[in-house]
Design an enzyme around this catalytic site. Structure first.
Site, PDB file in Angstrom:
ATOM      1  N   ILE A  51     -12.005   1.517  -9.380  1.00 50.93           N
ATOM      2  CA  ILE A  51     -11.668   2.306 -10.196  1.00 50.93           C
ATOM      3  C   ILE A  51     -10.201   2.889 -10.162  1.00 50.93           C
ATOM      4  CG2 ILE A  51     -13.534   3.876  -8.836  1.00 50.93           C
ATOM      5  CD1 ILE A  51     -12.312   4.127  -6.144  1.00 50.93           C
ATOM      6  N   GLY A  52      -9.702   1.770 -10.716  1.00 55.40           N
ATOM      7  CA  GLY A  52      -8.293   1.168 -11.187  1.00 55.40           C
ATOM      8  C   GLY A  52      -7.637   0.824  -9.016  1.00 55.40           C
ATOM      9  N   ARG A 106      -4.803 -10.338   4.532  1.00 49.39           N
ATOM     10  CA  ARG A 106      -4.737 -10.363   3.395  1.00 49.39           C
ATOM     11  C   ARG A 106      -4.986 -10.116   2.234  1.00 49.39           C
ATOM     12  NH1 ARG A 106      -4.110 -15.838   2.549  1.00 49.39           N
ATOM     13  NH2 ARG A 106      -5.767 -16.624   3.721  1.00 49.39           N
ATOM     14  N   ILE A 107      -3.235 -10.283   1.699  1.00 53.65           N
ATOM     15  CA  ILE A 107      -3.300  -9.689   0.137  1.00 53.65           C
ATOM     16  C   ILE A 107      -3.897 -10.516  -1.152  1.00 53.65           C
ATOM     17  CG2 ILE A 107      -1.432  -8.482  -1.184  1.00 53.65           C
ATOM     18  CD1 ILE A 107      -2.414  -6.918   1.565  1.00 53.65           C
ATOM     19  N   GLY A 127      -8.300  -4.333   2.647  1.00 53.34           N
ATOM     20  CA  GLY A 127      -8.626  -3.619   1.673  1.00 53.34           C
ATOM     21  C   GLY A 127      -7.657  -2.354   2.339  1.00 53.34           C
ATOM     22  N   GLY A 179     -11.305   8.148  -8.478  1.00 53.38           N
ATOM     23  CA  GLY A 179     -12.280   9.023  -7.935  1.00 53.38           C
ATOM     24  C   GLY A 179     -12.184   9.607  -6.591  1.00 53.38           C
ATOM     25  N   ASN A 205      -3.817  -9.508  -4.109  1.00 50.10           N
ATOM     26  CA  ASN A 205      -3.112  -9.286  -5.326  1.00 50.10           C
ATOM     27  C   ASN A 205      -1.689  -8.486  -5.039  1.00 50.10           C
ATOM     28  OD1 ASN A 205      -1.844  -8.575  -7.541  1.00 50.10           O
ATOM     29  ND2 ASN A 205      -3.730  -9.396  -8.699  1.00 50.10           N
ATOM     30  N   GLY A 227      -6.971   0.573   0.560  1.00 51.05           N
ATOM     31  CA  GLY A 227      -7.039   2.838  -0.889  1.00 51.05           C
ATOM     32  C   GLY A 227      -6.637   3.417   0.351  1.00 51.05           C
ATOM     33  N   GLU A 228      -6.891   3.587   1.974  1.00 51.43           N
ATOM     34  CA  GLU A 228      -6.979   4.728   2.633  1.00 51.43           C
ATOM     35  C   GLU A 228      -5.654   4.240   3.469  1.00 51.43           C
ATOM     36  OE1 GLU A 228     -10.493   4.412   0.751  1.00 51.43           O
ATOM     37  OE2 GLU A 228     -10.572   6.041   2.154  1.00 51.43           O
TER      38      GLU A 228
END
Ligand SMILES: Cc1cc2nc3c(=O)[nH]c(=O)nc-3n(C[C@H](O)[C@H](O)[C@H](O)COP(=O)(O)OP(=O)(O)OC[C@H]3O[C@@H](n4cnc5c(N)ncnc54)[C@H](O)[C@@H]3O)c2cc1C
Ligand code: FES
Ligand code: FES
Lengths: 729, 186, 332
Positions: free
Chosen positions: A458-459, A618-619, A692, A231, A621, A694-695
């Site tokens: 979305i992956g 925190r991660i 998060g 996406g 995964n 992603g960005e």
């Protein structure tokens, strides 16, 4: 909660389906009696559609119908409160606002016939004299609408007093998401109910928007998106393919599949807009910022006002008493822009982090050191303390891992054979947000668990992370946990955008799971339950079974439910951003170091190495999180060196409108990557402290590369992408 | 700028779809034979997706520019979007759906993709895996640069390249080791 | 894509007569150019003659030491061919630098020789384009022309010839063997592709109904080494922005049999004859390479977006010559 295992990699929940081809994406779904649609796009950028001659098309055997702006049922607009790709629904009137606008749709028995039919349509236009396609000219002529501005201190005066000053203008081109899966849908109607197999980053928003478009109650629209082929922001909002598939299906009374083709994707499904940004920085002798001004303008369409808020990040990333930022838009005959991975920050940091590098050169201070000296102690823009800010640690660790201390600051001084090597550094950052979500967790008679939430994967690993959470809290095996997402009828979940899913949903999953376990405990200690008479507090769930804390026999979920002859117990969790946003400012920080190699004789510029250290809380995964950052770095290489959607200034048509001419990186462009995710829980952002990822992986990559290019060649390229011709001669 | 549109002459001379005979062709897809009636212009990618339900073969560009449609044609990797279905008559076609063994055991390449988390959204993945399986039959060396080049016909917008390369390298090196030990046995 | 008749030929004669039966016919080999352009509606044959069953898919050694490459030989097979890798290294390198492994498995030698322009205005099917729609104009002039040609252009067309393979074939002085109902002829490579002039729609010296059956490569010059260098933005899977194939031998320390051909910068695979002459008989040196490179690019006509191609191609020639020399010396 025992969180030892969290953070440890686990194979993806949906992995098997994805490596066997069994994962079904939107247009992989085939319905009985399905018809196919193909669009005809405008060849002009501004004007009116006068007539559509569909004689030849309708004469083709297999053509079912032709819909077009002069002959199509009217659709409704969505309210302002709902984000949609384009406010104006397709075929609203006969105005043409950009080249590539969809003007007609041919529906046929087969894809071949539909495509042929679309090619045969005769579109008659009246072209406007007045066309605005030339961003540069519009800027020169000052056709800017100011949309936003804020300031603190006296930026202008402080600039004049500064010891070192930079005044430079940076540009970023139109970027295209280029998700490998095109925007497409299969839609059909069941009585008055609309069902769409869709490709969206937000099933909930998509179904709301479709309900508004077709004038239906929300409960009569079901949007499914179990798998989304990428996406990057391009599928956050409703775009025409889903609408047109639904509309065509309504007209022909059969399921209809419609997908944009790759060329259509370049005009009609959003893009990162072109920006021009002026940066004025001033620092004192010690390299402390004393003035920062960031003025940005982006191109937007005639029909929507999309703002790419580039300067926002500049107001808070570094400490500076005198700041002023502003944002404006220029209207052009282009399609409506839309968020693309790290909207605002990504182009914004290109400008800010490049300018800082220029300032460092001016001050003769190491660019790493300059950043360290200006790390923000609090968010001065919001006037709030940081929830946590590990910016400095990221910078230091990235530099150490990269070997920054070996860098010879002199331009062009590092060579190897015919290559000159450059090293650059840049900060990266993304404002962390949470939205709201409802989740249900069911514990089933079969001894399994089921988690339901209307969000999507979305992956990014949503399936995996969700299952992992429930596994963690119940002790059930990973394989016994079913994750149901990607359907708008499930309990309302968040948009897969802005890196929000994990931070938003994880606390709700925790709550739902705890409640489901609690409900099971109630049954267990009830009169005819297996632990009748015990105190709930004396029991706990281990390995998916209930047992007493003091030992003794354990009972499976099935056994407990069997005692009441129930099929399952449920827990519901709800999470929404608390008042934490009022007390703290939340940002993820990081640093990228990049190495580039330039071979002037071959015109070859390559990114050979990137080191990134990122704090995003925190991660949950490590595998899926790292994978996202690797991918972001690759995208950053594309942004820095390759990607540009070029428009012909005379006609407004995109010229590089396919994957051979709009270059996204291939495997040989992927640099060697060294990544460290700090994995420090955010103390204030909800249960697990995940923000998060992603960005933030992307936002500072391009400037790190640009700064490395300067270090190698002495050429300061302020307009992306950086191409060989910029460095030659 | 004046638009140049349809070339009427050429259109007038072209046959209509009724004039063009549908031909019955037998295709062998993942070992299964099936006779389908196709028009000459039908593209193999569409035939596989729509008539053989091989939807693991993806349409990412429809013009040979992305590799999402990669299949094996008589063991060689090709782009199904640039072949007519009639061209595949009599060939052995293998798609992602036919890469695992009959009993469902994953191909080593599929397993390696799982183990290395060599994907995100998964949309390019089927094409990547089939392409990598095809690569094993070609004379590439196992060094990372050569392998990256050998996989450069498959775009991944999620940018999972690092992990894909790790997966492909694993399988390639294991294959080389097996071959080496076979040579020693001889 | 509109409907078309499809026929399969299994001999040369069959192919030729099938194709002459219909004015608007087209041969089909790998399909990677043709099907691409059918979908875009840029090529619209009434009939497609599939020639993949015609027996012309071997690489045969010729008595003079050269080779005859069958028209249907796949690009990948040719690239990995033992003899090609050894004696015509630039050809192998050019092939491996082109397109993608999948496309090379499909694409044939004849199809590659016949591939069409990648000019976006040719492919978009609506801009003025003299190649697609003779007499309509050239939208690339004054448009976005970063990838366009600087050599061999005309005021009617500046589309680049996109092939990598052809650049190496030009350097090796290949001949294209064509067969028609009237007989067989070998066309020298530099005569095969036509300059656009005022008829950019005419691309080849091949007559309608004639089939390419092979490409003849003369024997390699004793002691010569060759190299192909390609420049592009992306590290792979992209057409050349500029490329150079060079080959030469050293006889008593002096350059002999120098060949230079350029890709990505010209409207046809481009032989730089003057640059070759400048090298011939001289001792190799970087000054000489520079001089030859400058000669090769003399007369270039640039557009605002593609002026960089002149220094780029010069740089590639110089580097390619240097590498060829290393290879020549390594042979001894
Ligand atoms: C995404 C993409 C990237 C590419 N990148 C590159 C690149 O980097 N470098 C490069 O060099 N090429 C590149 N190509 C082009 C590719 O090399 C050509 O498409 C291919 O070589 C054409 O061969 P084919 O056998 O598939 O031809 P076809 O498509 O079958 O035919 C092409 C043309 O040749 C004619 N023809 C075929 N056989 C004969 C014959 N025997 N006699 C007479 N005429 C004949 C056909 O009628 C047609 O007009 C790329 C292509 C694509 C799609
Ligand atoms: S769909 Fe075939 S290569 Fe993209
Ligand atoms: S995994 Fe998403 S495109 Fe490759």
């Amino acid at each position: 909660m025992d969180t030892n295992i969290i953070g440890r990699p686990l194979n993806r929940k949906d992995g098997h389906l994805k490596v066997t081809g069994a994962a079904l994406y939107a247009t992989d779904h085939q319905r009985e009696g399905q018809a196919y649609a193909c669009a005809a796009h405008s060849e002009i950028a501004s004007g009116e559609l006068l007539a559509v001659d569909a004689t030849a098309t309708l004469a083709l055997p297999g053509v079912l119908t032709v819909l077009h702006a002069l002959d199509a049922p009217k659709l409704f607009r969505c309210p302002e409160s709902l984000n949609v790709g384009e406010r104006r629904p397709p075929f609203e009137d006969n105005r043409i606002y950009y080249a590539g606008q969809i003007l007609a749709l041919v529906v046929a028995e087969s894809f071949e016939v539909a495509r042929h039919g679309a090619q045969l349509l005769e579109l008659k236009y009246k072209e406007d004299e007045q066309v605005s396609l030339d961003f540069e000219r519009d800027l020169r002529e000052g056709k800017i609408e100011q949309t936003d501005a804020s300031s603190r201190g006296q930026a202008a005066e402080a600039f004049d007093r500064g010891h070192a000053r930079i005044d430079a203008t940076y540009e970023t081109p139109v970027g295209i998401h280029c998700a490998m899966e095109l925007h497409g849908a299969v839609a059909w109607w069941e009585e008055e109910r609309l069902v769409v197999e869709d490709s969206t980053q937000w099933v909930v928003g998509q179904s709301k928007a479709l309900a508004n478009t077709f004038g239906l109650p929300e409960s009569d629209v079901e949007v499914r998106s179990r798998f989304v082929g990428g996406g990057f922001g391009g599928k956050l909002f409703l775009w025409s393919p889903s609408i047109l598939a639904a509309e065509a299906s309504r007209v022909v009374g059969r399921p209809v599949q419609f997908s944009l083709d790759r060329r259509g994707q370049f005009t009609s499904a959003g893009h990162r807009p072109r920006t021009r940004q002026r940066l004025r920085l001033a620092a004192d002798e010690d390299g402390h910022l004393v003035s920062l001004r960031h003025e940005a303008v982006n191109q937007t369409s005639q029909v929507d006002q999309y703002e790419e808020s580039c300067p926002d990040v500049s107001a808070s990333l570094y400490q500076c008493p005198n700041v002023s930022i502003s944002q404006g838009v220029v209207r052009s005959h282009v399609g409506t822009p839309t968020p693309m991975r790290g909207p605002g920050e990504t182009p914004g940091l290109w400008a800010l982090e490049s300018a800082l590098d220029e300032l460092a050169v001016e001050l003769k201070i190491d660019p790493l050191e300059l950043r360290l000296r200006n790390v923000a102690q609090r968010d001065e823009a919001k006037d709030l303390p940081w929830s946590i800010n590990l910016h400095e640690r990221c910078l230091r660790e990235a530099a150490a891992r990269f070997g920054w201390s070996q860098r010879n600051p002199e331009v062009g001084s590092m060579r190897e054979g015919s290559e000159v090597i450059g090293w650059g550094i840049a900060s990266t950052s993304w404002a962390a947000m949470r939205s709201s979500a409802t989740v249900t967790v069911d514990l089933l008679q079969s001894g399994k668990a089921r988690i339901s939430c209307a969000t999507q994967d979305i992956g990014t690993g949503t399936y995996t992370v969700f299952a992992q959470m429930v596994k963690e809290l119940t002790g059930l095996p990973f394989d016994s946990i079913e994750v149901r997402i990607g359907n708008s009828r499930l309990p309302t979940g968040p948009i897969s955008g802005g890196s929000m899913v994990t931070a938003t949903v994880v606390p709700a999953i925790a709550e739902a799971t705890e409640k489901a376990i609690d409900a099971l405990l109630d049954l267990a200690v009830a009169e005819d339950g297996p632990f009748a008479g015990s105190d709930k507090k004396s029991l706990r769930m281990v390995g998916g079974k209930l047992c007493s804390r003091s030992g003794g026999a354990s009972r499976s979920i099935g056994e407990v439910l069997e005692s009441k002859r129930l099929s399952f117990v449920s827990g519901k969790g709800e999470a929404s951003p608390g008042e934490e946003q009022e007390r703290y400012s939340f940002r993820s920080f990081g640093a990228h170091c990049a190495e580039v190699r330039w071979d002037a004789g071959l015109g070859r510029l390559r990114v050979s190495r990137v080191t990134s250290v990122i704090d995003s809380g925190r991660i949950i995964n490590l595998d899926t999180a790292s994978n996202q950052v690797y991918g972001a770095i690759v995208m950053g290489v594309g942004m820095a060196l390759l990607e540009e959607s070029v428009y012909d200034k005379r006609t407004g048509r995109p010229v590089t409108d396919n994957l051979a001419d709009y270059l996204v990186p291939v495997m040989t462009d992927c640099p060697e990557i060294d990544l460290s995710l700090l994995n420090v829980p955010d103390p204030h952002i909800g249960k697990l402290g995940a923000r998060g990822i992603g960005e933030v992986g992307l936002t500072g990559v391009a400037p790190a590369i640009g700064n490395a290019v300067y270090h190698a060649t002495g050429k300061r390229i302020r307009t992306l992408p950086i191409r060989m011709e910029d460095l030659m001669g | 700028m004046k638009l140049i549109n349809r070339d009427e002459g050429a259109l007038a001379r072209s046959p209509s779809s009724e004039e063009v005979a549908q031909t019955s062709i037998e295709l062998r897809v993942n070992g299964r034979r099936q006779v389908v009636a196709v028009e000459p212009r039908e593209v193999l990618l569409d035939t596989l997706r729509e008539r053989f339900a091989c939807t693991g073969v993806k349409k990412g560009c429809d013009h040979g520019q992305c590799g999402a449609c990669t299949i094996l044609l008589d063991g060689r990797r090709v782009n199904a979007c640039l072949m007519l279905s009639v061209m595949a008559e009599g060939c052995d076609l293998r798609t992602i759906e036919g890469i695992a063994s009959e009993n469902g055991e994953l191909h080593a390449m599929q397993q390696a993709f799982l183990d290395h988390d060599a994907f995100q959204c998964g949309y390019c993945t089927c094409g990547q895996i089939v392409s990598a399986v095809g690569m094993l039959n070609e004379p590439w060396s196992a060094d990372p640069q050569s392998l990256a080049e050998s996989m450069s016909g498959n775009l991944c917008r999620c940018g999972a390249y690092r992990n894909i390369l790790a997966a492909v390298s694993d399988v390639k090196r294991a294959g080389n080791r097996r071959e080496a030990s076979r040579d020693e046995d001889l | 894509m509109k409907p078309f008749h499809y026929e399969r030929a299994s001999t040369v004669e069959e192919a030729c007569s099938m194709s002459t039966e219909s004015e608007e016919s087209c041969f089909l080999a790998g399909g990677t150019t043709l099907i691409d352009l059918l979908k875009l509606n840029v090529m619209r044959p009434a009939k497609v003659v599939d020639v993949r069953n015609v027996d012309m898919d071997t690489v045969d050694l010729l008595e003079d030491g050269g080779i005859l490459i069958g028209a249907n030989v796949r690009n990948s097979d040719l690239a990995w061919h033992q003899k090609v890798r050894r004696d015509y290294q630039a050809l192998s390198e050019a092939l491996l630098s082109g397109a993608s492994p999948q496309l090379r498995n499909m694409a044939t030698v004849a199809g590659n020789v016949m591939q069409r322009a990648r000019c976006p205005y040719f492919r978009d099917n609506y801009s003025p384009c003299n190649k697609r729609s003779p007499g309509s104009g050239c939208a690339a002039l004054g448009g976005y022309a970063r990838s366009h040609a600087v050599l061999g252009t005309s005021e009617h067309c500046i589309a680049t010839h996109p092939s990598d393979m052809c650049v190496a074939l030009a350097a090796f002085e290949a001949k294209v063997r064509v067969e028609g109902l009237a007989g067989t002829r070998d066309i020298p490579f530099s005569d095969f592709h036509l300059l656009p002039g005022d008829r950019p729609d005419r691309e080849h010296a091949i007559d309608p109904g004639e089939l390419i059956t092979g490409v003849v490569l003369p024997p390699n010059v004793e002691g010569a080494s060759s190299v192909y260098l390609k420049s592009r933005d992306r590290a792979s899977y992209e057409f050349a922005l500029a490329s150079a194939a060079v080959s030469f031998a050293l006889v008593e320390g002096r350059i002999a049999a120098a060949r230079i051909a350029l890709g990505g910068v010209a409207t046809k695979p481009w032989r730089a004859f003057e640059a070759e002459n400048c090298l011939e008989g001289n001792e190799p040196s970087s000054e000489l390479y520079e001089e030859a490179a400058a000669l090769a690019m003399e007369g270039a006509i640039t557009q605002p977006d593609n002026a960089y191609k002149v220094p780029l191609a010069r740089g590639l020639i110089v580097r390619a010559l240097a590498i060829a020399r290393e290879r020549v010396e390594a042979q001894v």
